[in-house]
Design an enzyme around this catalytic site. Structure first.
Site, PDB file in Angstrom:
ATOM      1  N   TYR A  77       0.846  -1.195   0.000  1.00  0.00           N
ATOM      2  CA  TYR A  77       0.000   0.000   0.000  1.00  0.00           C
ATOM      3  C   TYR A  77       0.880   1.243   0.000  1.00  0.00           C
ATOM      4  O   TYR A  77       1.955   1.264   0.616  1.00  0.00           O
ATOM      5  CB  TYR A  77      -0.874   0.051   1.255  1.00  0.00           C
ATOM      6  N   TYR A 132      -0.530  -9.877   0.784  1.00  0.00           N
ATOM      7  CA  TYR A 132       0.554  -9.347   1.618  1.00  0.00           C
ATOM      8  C   TYR A 132       0.465  -9.921   3.020  1.00  0.00           C
ATOM      9  O   TYR A 132      -0.612 -10.303   3.485  1.00  0.00           O
ATOM     10  CB  TYR A 132       0.526  -7.810   1.649  1.00  0.00           C
ATOM     11  N   ARG A 180      -2.994 -11.660   3.972  1.00  0.00           N
ATOM     12  CA  ARG A 180      -4.305 -11.267   3.461  1.00  0.00           C
ATOM     13  C   ARG A 180      -4.467 -11.737   2.039  1.00  0.00           C
ATOM     14  O   ARG A 180      -3.575 -11.564   1.209  1.00  0.00           O
ATOM     15  CB  ARG A 180      -4.459  -9.725   3.456  1.00  0.00           C
ATOM     16  N   HIS A 193      -7.337  -8.377  -2.392  1.00  0.00           N
ATOM     17  CA  HIS A 193      -8.651  -7.761  -2.211  1.00  0.00           C
ATOM     18  C   HIS A 193      -8.620  -6.294  -2.603  1.00  0.00           C
ATOM     19  O   HIS A 193      -7.566  -5.664  -2.637  1.00  0.00           O
ATOM     20  CB  HIS A 193      -9.120  -7.898  -0.754  1.00  0.00           C
ATOM     21  N   HIS A 198     -10.711  -2.719  -1.475  1.00  0.00           N
ATOM     22  CA  HIS A 198     -11.638  -2.102  -0.520  1.00  0.00           C
ATOM     23  C   HIS A 198     -12.676  -1.258  -1.265  1.00  0.00           C
ATOM     24  O   HIS A 198     -12.318  -0.546  -2.208  1.00  0.00           O
ATOM     25  CB  HIS A 198     -10.888  -1.191   0.450  1.00  0.00           C
TER      26      HIS A 198
END
Lengths: 192, 233
Positions: free
Chosen positions: B105, B144, B154, B157, B159
């Site tokens: 991110y 990640y 995780r 995905h 959001h």
């Protein structure tokens, strides 16, 4: 016809550049921030600030707080409110607790008017953060409003918990409203 | 007379307290929620639609470019936004954010040792059209690691954040990808009841695939719909 509602999932720790990019210094325009009322909007200027505390009493540095409110005349900027609202007042604010040194959320806005003869002036709140799989609804009332005594929503709340919904004036048009996720003064959350 | 919204489908939602997701025990309310009859405060909400979608907001492969194209597998994500009464929701804003193709991110708090992509921000927004259909372009996010438990990862995905027509219809969720081997290991995904979990997984579809350019995924989103019986205004 009934479809199943899409389940909620957590906002996670990295929402800032998606939901509040300007506040956090990312190069992407925000749709809303903590400064809710442009200069031309009528009404009493107030600041509402506070912190979010977890069940261990630690300040939460990665919560996202959203405010939805009526204008100073008690009108919502939404088609379901036929009265229409103060033209340039959108009524929506959004602030993450990750940029202030004290991890406060800070909203500069106008004090909402009462939306009808029954309800006391209030702000509607959506709270979400890492560790919350679905957001929570609460409300912020103002300690200096006499109509709190007859507000029907406050009356749904046991008397010993009502204080968790009431912002306290701390001088200079500033109101303090802390959110406690748990503990003796756990904030009241609503099933809307 | 004003319309109200159907109740939240609590049986299909994850519980606030889901101990396998270790951030929940100190961040979940412990007292029962208090039922709040919907009034004007709940059936209204911020109105956001196509007017806040500008430039390349709906193309994450372009809106973060500095000196080239972002790396990764280009994908199209499309679907409908509906009320649970089956009615499509037109001109509704969707805000999206995600990791880059390496699972990193842009966020300052993300310290995962995977490269940032100078040409990828990872956030965008789009709005539904008159039929409730939305569409955006991005790259497939990477998986990640995270600190929930030993060797926790995780699943890939994206959001999503939506308001829908009122404050009561607010939804923040995540879209997952079909066939991801991390799904049955992920405490966030697994916190969702088995009956509704699969609603979080997009479907691969050739129909949405842009030949020679980007694979297509379909992800429909269902918000609380309107009650048939209006409330007293």
């Amino acid at each position: 016809m009934t479809l199943r509602q899409t389940p909620s999932q957590t906002v996670g720790p990295y929402f800032a550049y998606g939901l509040s990019p300007e506040q956090y210094g990312y190069d992407f325009a925000s749709i809303a921030g903590g400064d809710m009322a442009p200069a031309e909007v009528e009404g009493q200027r107030i600041r509402v600030e506070g912190r979010v505390f977890d069940g261990a009493g630690a300040v939460v540095p990665d919560a996202l707080v959203e405010i939805w409110q009526a204008d100073a005349q008690g009108r919502y900027a939404h088609p379901s409110d036929p009265r229409g609202s103060n033209a340039s007042f959108k009524g929506f604010g959004r602030f993450g607790t990750g940029t202030d040194k004290q991890n406060r959320f800070i909203f500069d806005t106008v004090k909402p008017g009462a939306i009808d003869a029954g309800q006391a002036p209030h702000l509607n709140v959506v709270l979400t953060m890492r560790g919350m799989l679905l957001h929570a609804f609460t409300r912020i009332y103002f300690a200096d409003e006499a109509s709190n005594a007859t507000d029907p929503v406050l009356h749904l709340v046991p008397e010993d918990r009502r204080h968790t919904l009431i912002a306290q004036p701390i001088g200079g048009n500033v109101y303090r409203f802390d959110i406690q996720m748990q503990g003796a003064h756990e904030t009241v959350f609503f099933d809307v | 007379m004003t319309e109200t919204y159907r109740a939240r489908d609590w049986a299909g939602q994850p519980a606030y307290l889901s101990p396998d997701y270790k951030s929940t025990p100190l961040r979940s309310p412990t007292r029962p929620l208090i039922a709040l009859p919907q009034s004007l405060s709940e059936i209204t909400g911020p109105v956001f639609g196509a007017e806040v979608v500008t430039g390349d907001d709906a193309d994450l492969t372009r809106n973060g470019r500095r000196n080239g194209e972002p790396l990764g597998e280009r994908i199209v994500v499309t679907g409908r936004v509906l009320g649970d009464d089956g009615k499509p929701l037109p001109n509704t804003l969707l805000e999206v954010w995600q990791a880059n193709a390496c699972g990193r991110y842009v966020h300052k708090a993300d310290q995962h040792d995977a490269p940032l992509d100078p040409n990828f921000l990872g956030s965008g927004r789009c709005a539904t059209d008159s039929n409730g259909v939305y569409k955006f372009m991005t790259v497939k996010p990477g998986a990640y690691p995270w600190g929930n438990h030993h060797n926790a990862w995780r699943p890939q995905h994206i959001h999503f954040s939506l308001f829908g027509p009122s404050f009561a219809t607010r939804l923040v969720t995540q879209m997952y990808f079909p066939g991801d081997p991390l799904l049955p290991l992920d405490p966030i995904f697994l916190a969702t009841p088995a009956a509704t979990r699969n609603l979080l997984i997009a479907a691969f579809t050739l129909d949405a695939t842009e030949p020679g350019y980007a694979l297509g995924y379909r992800f429909d989103i269902v918000l609380r719909g309107r009650n048939a019986t209006p409330m007293e205004a």
